[in-house]
Design a protein around this motif. Structure first.
Motif, PDB file in Angstrom:
ATOM      1  N   THR A  39       2.411  -0.231  -0.947  1.00 60.68           N
ATOM      2  CA  THR A  39       2.042   0.349   0.437  1.00 60.68           C
ATOM      3  C   THR A  39       1.121  -0.774   1.461  1.00 60.68           C
ATOM      4  OG1 THR A  39       1.801   2.322  -0.907  1.00 60.68           O
ATOM      5  CG2 THR A  39       0.915   1.486   0.667  1.00 60.68           C
ATOM      6  N   GLN A  85       5.056   1.871  -5.407  1.00 63.57           N
ATOM      7  CA  GLN A  85       4.876   1.643  -3.829  1.00 63.57           C
ATOM      8  C   GLN A  85       5.451   0.743  -3.083  1.00 63.57           C
ATOM      9  OE1 GLN A  85       4.003   5.071  -3.077  1.00 63.57           O
ATOM     10  NE2 GLN A  85       3.653   5.797  -4.948  1.00 63.57           N
ATOM     11  N   TYR A 130       7.967   0.785  -0.535  1.00 63.26           N
ATOM     12  CA  TYR A 130       8.978   1.210   0.304  1.00 63.26           C
ATOM     13  C   TYR A 130       9.507   0.331   1.535  1.00 63.26           C
ATOM     14  CZ  TYR A 130       6.981   5.417  -2.025  1.00 63.26           C
ATOM     15  OH  TYR A 130       7.281   6.598  -3.476  1.00 63.26           O
TER      16      TYR A 130
END
Length: 135
Positions: free
Chosen positions: A98, A123, A125
């Motif tokens: 993240t 995470q 993304y």
């Protein structure tokens, strides 16, 4: 004389047929510092720092926690000296992507004889995001 010959033969066989001893044991913990020595009692703060300084045959032990970073593997191993990245004992380690730059959670280019065990990558993304990228 016979005892000395046997000792020499045993030593010779050990040198020829036994794999080399393991390299350095480097430690990473969420409460560490990258200016530390990387020992169990003075761990590094980031996995990336440990990967940057590790050599063939070294082991990077990561203590429990969440590490907000993406990784680039810098050094491979050899057929006798595998480079290892692992959670320490049965501790839970999460590498979290993240808000981190870069496409891959873990990028490995032209490396051999490496082993990764007991880490969770999550995470990652974003447009064109990749998980573990090996080329």
């Amino acid at each position: 004389m016979k005892g000395a010959c046997i000792q020499i033969c045993v030593w010779f066989c050990l040198v020829l047929f036994c794999p080399e001893t393991k390299g350095a044991q480097l430690f990473v913990a969420t409460n560490g510092s990258n200016s530390n020595s990387g020992s169990l009692t003075q761990p590094f703060a980031t996995i990336q720092h440990a990967l940057y300084i590790m050599a063939a045959g070294d082991t990077v032990w990561v203590r429990s926690g969440t590490y907000n970073e993406k990784l680039v593997w810098k050094t491979g191993g050899t057929n006798l000296k595998t480079a290892l990245l692992s959670a320490y004992l049965s501790e839970q380690v999460i590498v979290n992507g993240t808000n981190q730059s870069g496409l891959a959670m873990l990028y490995i280019a032209s490396k051999s004889f490496i082993k990764i065990q007991n880490l969770t990558f999550q995470q990652n993304y974003g447009q064109d995001a990749e998980g573990i990228h090996i080329i």
